[in-house]
Motif scaffolding. Structure first.
Motif, PDB file in Angstrom:
ATOM      1  N   UNK A  59       0.828  -1.215   0.000  1.00  0.00           N
ATOM      2  CA  UNK A  59       0.000   0.000   0.000  1.00  0.00           C
ATOM      3  C   UNK A  59       0.861   1.263   0.000  1.00  0.00           C
ATOM      4  N   UNK A  60       1.958   1.220  -0.774  1.00  0.00           N
ATOM      5  CA  UNK A  60       2.883   2.352  -0.797  1.00  0.00           C
ATOM      6  C   UNK A  60       2.667   3.270  -1.995  1.00  0.00           C
ATOM      7  N   UNK A  61       1.742   2.896  -2.873  1.00  0.00           N
ATOM      8  CA  UNK A  61       1.512   3.696  -4.077  1.00  0.00           C
ATOM      9  C   UNK A  61       0.095   4.251  -4.070  1.00  0.00           C
ATOM     10  N   UNK A  62      -0.067   5.390  -4.714  1.00  0.00           N
ATOM     11  CA  UNK A  62      -1.439   5.876  -4.927  1.00  0.00           C
ATOM     12  C   UNK A  62      -1.532   6.543  -6.294  1.00  0.00           C
ATOM     13  N   UNK A  63      -2.714   6.469  -6.905  1.00  0.00           N
ATOM     14  CA  UNK A  63      -2.866   7.097  -8.211  1.00  0.00           C
ATOM     15  C   UNK A  63      -2.999   8.610  -8.065  1.00  0.00           C
ATOM     16  N   UNK A 117      -0.873   8.924 -12.778  1.00  0.00           N
ATOM     17  CA  UNK A 117       0.491   8.452 -12.500  1.00  0.00           C
ATOM     18  C   UNK A 117       0.432   7.718 -11.166  1.00  0.00           C
ATOM     19  N   UNK A 118       1.425   6.849 -10.917  1.00  0.00           N
ATOM     20  CA  UNK A 118       1.498   6.212  -9.604  1.00  0.00           C
ATOM     21  C   UNK A 118       2.600   6.894  -8.811  1.00  0.00           C
ATOM     22  N   UNK A 119       2.229   7.389  -7.636  1.00  0.00           N
ATOM     23  CA  UNK A 119       3.201   8.064  -6.773  1.00  0.00           C
ATOM     24  C   UNK A 119       3.492   7.227  -5.543  1.00  0.00           C
ATOM     25  N   UNK A 120       4.716   7.387  -5.049  1.00  0.00           N
ATOM     26  CA  UNK A 120       5.111   6.729  -3.809  1.00  0.00           C
ATOM     27  C   UNK A 120       4.614   7.570  -2.636  1.00  0.00           C
ATOM     28  N   UNK A 121       3.972   6.938  -1.680  1.00  0.00           N
ATOM     29  CA  UNK A 121       3.606   7.636  -0.444  1.00  0.00           C
ATOM     30  C   UNK A 121       4.887   7.709   0.391  1.00  0.00           C
ATOM     31  N   UNK A 125       9.898  13.839  -2.001  1.00  0.00           N
ATOM     32  CA  UNK A 125       8.460  13.839  -1.729  1.00  0.00           C
ATOM     33  C   UNK A 125       7.805  12.599  -2.315  1.00  0.00           C
ATOM     34  N   UNK A 126       6.528  12.738  -2.692  1.00  0.00           N
ATOM     35  CA  UNK A 126       5.794  11.601  -3.272  1.00  0.00           C
ATOM     36  C   UNK A 126       6.129  11.498  -4.755  1.00  0.00           C
ATOM     37  N   UNK A 127       7.267  10.920  -5.021  1.00  0.00           N
ATOM     38  CA  UNK A 127       7.814  10.900  -6.386  1.00  0.00           C
ATOM     39  C   UNK A 127       6.971   9.980  -7.294  1.00  0.00           C
ATOM     40  N   UNK A 128       6.901  10.335  -8.576  1.00  0.00           N
ATOM     41  CA  UNK A 128       6.177   9.498  -9.556  1.00  0.00           C
ATOM     42  C   UNK A 128       7.032   8.271  -9.883  1.00  0.00           C
ATOM     43  N   UNK A 129       6.443   7.095  -9.791  1.00  0.00           N
ATOM     44  CA  UNK A 129       7.176   5.865 -10.133  1.00  0.00           C
ATOM     45  C   UNK A 129       6.708   5.258 -11.450  1.00  0.00           C
ATOM     46  N   UNK A 130       5.541   5.680 -11.916  1.00  0.00           N
ATOM     47  CA  UNK A 130       5.064   5.205 -13.220  1.00  0.00           C
ATOM     48  C   UNK A 130       4.045   6.189 -13.762  1.00  0.00           C
TER      49      UNK A 130
END
Ligand code: GLU
Length: 279
Positions: free
Chosen positions: A88-92, A142-146, A181-186
């Protein structure tokens, strides 16, 4: 055994800075790998990739085959994203660049990271229902890292700097997991970011020493976090100073006058270049 790599993106012809990075990596490694970082398929060109091998061979460098190309590794990046998703480390994130800029302008203070102001976290606060509704409606995301959660799960981290960062950092460096911060991973167009693909591939290839220009020193913070969250080993790092042109400016791929091919066309030899870079 020390395993190093040179990891260019084939978006232009190599310049003196690349020559320095490649030669440094080749000299430092008992095994030396080349990795083609071509995940941004809109900017990468086959002629630049071919030129990379030709230019490296011109310097007398030798590297292991087959060469890893990131454009063939999207399954591995998807698997890594799934692993982060399970925790649960990613969010759209549905924000456009303009929306993010407006939000930052509204905020009284916006923390700055190495790539500019960090994402204000707007979409982190959406509910599961809101996310689902927007995804179902076909909105691109995009998917960001929390990063807060990632920092908590990853715990205290360090990395070993055998070279020098831009502020002369060396030795054991304390990781700042919130730096980006909440960097974009995809993203929709590119299903893996630079940070994710590098973290995955350095481990996949068994790289033990990452040598690269110290413009990427700060990227190590987030790459260490990703390695940890993905259960990957940590390489050591040897960042090197950047090669500057006569005006003290960093070589850029746009600066076509200083590509290795141009120097070669003008009769400059590899030894002359090595003398200039390392002499
Ligand atoms: N592909 C990156 C570049 O061309 C280098 C990545 C790395 O060395 O970590 O700037």
């Amino acid at each position: 055994m020390i395993v190093t790599r040179f990891a260019p993106s084939p978006t232009g012809y190599l310049h003196l800075g690349h020559a320095f990075a490649a030669i440094t990596a080749a000299q430092a490694g008992k095994r030396f790998l080349v990795r083609i970082e071509d995940i941004d398929t809109t900017r990468c060109r086959p002629q630049f990739e071919a030129a990379i091998f030709e230019d490296l061979a011109w310097f007398g460098l030798d590297w292991e085959r087959p060469v890893l190309r990131q454009s063939e590794r999207f399954d591995a990046y998807r698997a890594a994203l799934a692993k982060l998703q399970e925790q649960a480390l990613l969010y759209p994130c549905f924000c456009t660049r303009a929306e993010i800029a407006a939000e930052i302008a509204r905020a009284s203070e916006a923390p700055h990271g190495p790539e500019g102001p960090v994402y204000p976290g707007t979409c982190r606060h959406l509910s599961t229902e809101q996310r689902q509704a927007r995804i179902t409606s076909g909105a691109p995301y995009a998917l960001r890292l929390d990063s807060q959660k990632a920092a908590f799960i990853a715990g205290a981290l360090t990395f070993e700097e055998q070279g020098v960062g831009p502020k002369d950092e060396h030795g054991v460096i304390t990781v700042d997991p919130l730096l980006f911060g909440d960097v974009v991973l995809a993203r929709k167009e590119t299903s893996a970011s630079y940070h994710l693909s590098v973290a995955v591939d350095d481990a996949f290839q068994g790289v033990t020493l990452v040598t690269r220009g110290n413009d990427l020193f700060s990227a190590t913070h987030i790459q260490r976090v990703l390695q940890t969250l993905l259960g990957l080993p940590a390489p050591a790092y040897a960042h090197h100073k950047l090669i500057l042109d006569e005006n003290g400016k960093k070589f850029s791929k746009r600066d076509s006058a200083v590509t290795l091919r141009d120097l070669r066309a003008n009769g400059v030899t590899p030894d002359q270049i090595k003398a200039r870079l390392f002499g």
